[in-house]
Motif scaffolding. Sequence first.
Motif, short mmCIF file in Angstrom:
data_model
loop_
_atom_site.label_atom_id
_atom_site.label_comp_id
_atom_site.label_asym_id
_atom_site.label_seq_id
_atom_site.Cartn_x
_atom_site.Cartn_y
_atom_site.Cartn_z
N TYR A 89 23.31 58.25 113.34
CA TYR A 89 24.00 57.25 113.98
C TYR A 89 23.89 56.02 113.64
O TYR A 89 24.54 54.96 113.32
CB TYR A 89 23.77 57.54 115.56
CG TYR A 89 24.23 58.69 116.01
CD1 TYR A 89 25.16 59.45 115.50
CD2 TYR A 89 23.91 59.16 117.48
CE1 TYR A 89 25.71 60.84 116.18
CE2 TYR A 89 24.29 60.19 118.03
CZ TYR A 89 25.22 61.06 117.43
OH TYR A 89 25.60 62.14 118.10
N ALA A 90 22.29 55.79 113.20
CA ALA A 90 22.15 54.32 112.73
C ALA A 90 22.61 53.98 111.69
O ALA A 90 22.99 52.74 111.11
CB ALA A 90 20.61 54.11 112.90
N MET A 109 34.09 63.19 109.56
CA MET A 109 33.19 62.88 110.31
C MET A 109 33.04 61.72 111.31
O MET A 109 32.67 61.98 112.65
CB MET A 109 31.99 62.32 109.14
CG MET A 109 30.68 61.87 109.62
SD MET A 109 29.76 62.91 110.55
CE MET A 109 29.15 63.94 109.02
N ASN A 110 34.07 60.92 111.23
CA ASN A 110 34.23 59.73 112.22
C ASN A 110 34.76 60.44 113.45
O ASN A 110 34.01 60.07 114.66
CB ASN A 110 35.11 58.64 111.77
CG ASN A 110 35.19 57.61 112.41
OD1 ASN A 110 34.06 57.12 112.89
ND2 ASN A 110 36.22 57.06 112.95
N ARG A 111 35.70 61.24 113.58
CA ARG A 111 36.29 61.91 114.66
C ARG A 111 35.39 62.87 115.27
O ARG A 111 35.15 62.95 116.97
CB ARG A 111 37.64 62.52 114.55
CG ARG A 111 37.45 63.63 113.47
CD ARG A 111 39.02 64.60 113.45
NE ARG A 111 39.15 65.09 114.87
CZ ARG A 111 40.06 65.37 115.49
NH1 ARG A 111 41.22 64.75 114.99
NH2 ARG A 111 40.18 66.12 116.76
N TYR A 112 34.65 63.59 114.49
CA TYR A 112 33.45 64.34 115.24
C TYR A 112 32.17 63.57 115.84
O TYR A 112 32.04 64.18 116.89
CB TYR A 112 32.83 65.16 113.81
CG TYR A 112 32.31 66.66 114.46
CD1 TYR A 112 32.97 67.71 114.80
CD2 TYR A 112 30.75 66.59 114.62
CE1 TYR A 112 32.20 68.64 115.50
CE2 TYR A 112 30.02 67.61 115.18
CZ TYR A 112 30.76 68.79 115.64
OH TYR A 112 30.31 69.96 116.07
N LEU A 113 32.10 62.59 115.30
CA LEU A 113 30.93 61.73 115.84
C LEU A 113 31.32 60.93 116.96
O LEU A 113 30.79 60.98 118.01
CB LEU A 113 30.49 60.69 115.03
CG LEU A 113 29.84 60.80 113.66
CD1 LEU A 113 29.69 59.59 112.79
CD2 LEU A 113 28.48 61.55 113.78
N GLN A 114 32.69 60.87 117.29
CA GLN A 114 33.44 60.36 118.47
C GLN A 114 33.49 61.46 119.57
O GLN A 114 33.93 60.96 120.43
CB GLN A 114 34.55 59.53 118.22
CG GLN A 114 34.42 58.53 117.29
CD GLN A 114 33.70 57.44 117.43
OE1 GLN A 114 33.71 57.00 118.91
NE2 GLN A 114 33.51 56.39 116.69
N LEU A 172 25.84 66.48 117.32
CA LEU A 172 26.04 65.42 116.56
C LEU A 172 27.38 64.88 117.04
O LEU A 172 28.56 64.41 116.21
CB LEU A 172 26.30 65.88 115.17
CG LEU A 172 26.37 64.63 113.98
CD1 LEU A 172 24.73 64.18 114.07
CD2 LEU A 172 26.63 65.26 112.63
N SER A 173 27.71 64.72 118.34
CA SER A 173 29.26 64.19 118.66
C SER A 173 29.03 62.96 119.78
O SER A 173 29.94 63.02 120.68
CB SER A 173 29.77 65.13 119.20
OG SER A 173 29.14 66.11 120.35
N SER A 174 27.99 62.40 119.87
CA SER A 174 27.78 61.33 120.97
C SER A 174 27.60 59.87 120.16
O SER A 174 26.67 59.29 120.99
CB SER A 174 26.62 61.85 122.16
OG SER A 174 25.20 61.78 121.37
N TYR A 175 28.09 59.63 119.35
CA TYR A 175 28.05 58.40 118.63
C TYR A 175 28.49 57.36 119.36
O TYR A 175 27.94 56.07 119.45
CB TYR A 175 28.64 58.44 117.04
CG TYR A 175 28.81 57.01 116.52
CD1 TYR A 175 27.60 56.65 115.90
CD2 TYR A 175 29.76 56.59 116.44
CE1 TYR A 175 27.43 55.39 115.40
CE2 TYR A 175 29.82 55.15 115.67
CZ TYR A 175 28.55 54.75 115.27
OH TYR A 175 28.76 53.53 114.44
#
Length: 476
Positions: A39-40, A225-230, A263-266
């Motif tokens: 995330y960082a 990746m972006n949608r999964y992180l969200q 890996l989904s709480s960015y």
Amino acid sequence: AATAFAEDGLAGVFASLPSTPEGDATRVRLLAGNEEAWYARWHLIENAKESLTITYFIIDQDIFGYSFLGLLRKKARQGVTIRLMVDDRFLRGAKKLSDYDELQELAREPNVEIKVYNPIERQLLPALLDLRKVFISNHDKIIIADRRLCLTGGRNIGQDYFVQLGEFKNVFQDLDVVMEGPGVVQQLQKAFDEEWKALPNRVVRRDPINLVSQSAKLDLSYHLMNRYLQGMGVPDLQKLDFPRGLEKTARTLCAQLAGFKKLSSYASFRLFQGERIAPVRILDRHSLLGTRRDIGPNLIRMIDAARDEILIQNAYVVLDEAAEAALRRASARGVKIILCTNSGESTNHPSTVAFFLTDWKRLLATMPTARILVYPKGMPCIHTKAFVFDRQIAVVGTYNLDPLSMVINSEVVAVIHDTSFARRLALRMDADFAKCLEYKIRKEADGRITVVFGPDAHTEAEVMKKLERFGRLKFL
């Protein structure tokens, strides 16, 4: 000299480390969890407005590596100036020498400069005189965003550095620090610039004839990746509009993402969480191609200045004579030493553990206040490179206690002189130590050493045979 360092104390050693006129005041956060470390990195790059300076030892050919490059491509199209350097030894998955298709795609953007560090073929002739030159690598891991924020530590870019145990065949435990402060940014920038200018580096240029474009793959990887992180999960590929020919790649990337449960709480991630300002300085070491050697000698100075306790958590431990002698001096002063590393059951590099296994009995025999702890089967592979001295100074970075880091590679570490930070890191280490196995010996009256508990007691016979074979090659 050792006595002088002890009299100066750790504060005196820190005060003598390389500094800048910008000062030491730094907001610093320790990144221990694999997901928060990813995330960082995502946050630093996604929020950059002007410039990004990045160097990595490994950028893997997986969803993390491709989405990392895809995010950089997005930022380049937004006008952010990017300088990216990748080491040549570990472009893992490359199909042939000089196979930099994805990097060449990113290099098509006019505000992007990319270099590959010391391509191996350029050292083949020099290696006839010095074999070490084949192995010279840039082992640094640095991100600098907008000349204001920066990150360094042990993690590369790949699945094994950012997912949880059981989600991938090999999962690492590691540490990074994300920092805000003009002094550390300037020092990390200098570490980057000095390696960037090394003459043997190769500039990565766009393909003059782009027969197979990688842009769609990089863009797709970023999107997934972006949608999964969200927290939006893996999409239904039947409803996703992407170029024909990417179906197999899309399925592979989605299958990778679907297995990463944490890996989904960015969306709730914050780069800093009230961390205090602390004095931080950067130590740099050039590879054999350069001259700077700041890390090893200053770690020895800190060992010599420690009065109570030295905690070491390091992935690969093959001590040189100077480091071992310093630890013996510390033990003779009564300093408690804990050395925690991988066992043959947890390591991803059996050769390094094999070399360590030729040393561990001697280390315990000559350092009566030392303990040696190893990660057993069922725990992640340690990739951490961290030190704590008297719970006053913490060191986090890329520096292993082995010949590659000590002699051959470029390395970088952050030195944090703050009791609160050092204590928190020490407590985290203590929790890890409680899960470890401890190697023990007993000195007999006639001087013989008896193993009370060692590698044979917990390692499969076939693994031990392999380690013993590797151990015979230590003379190399």
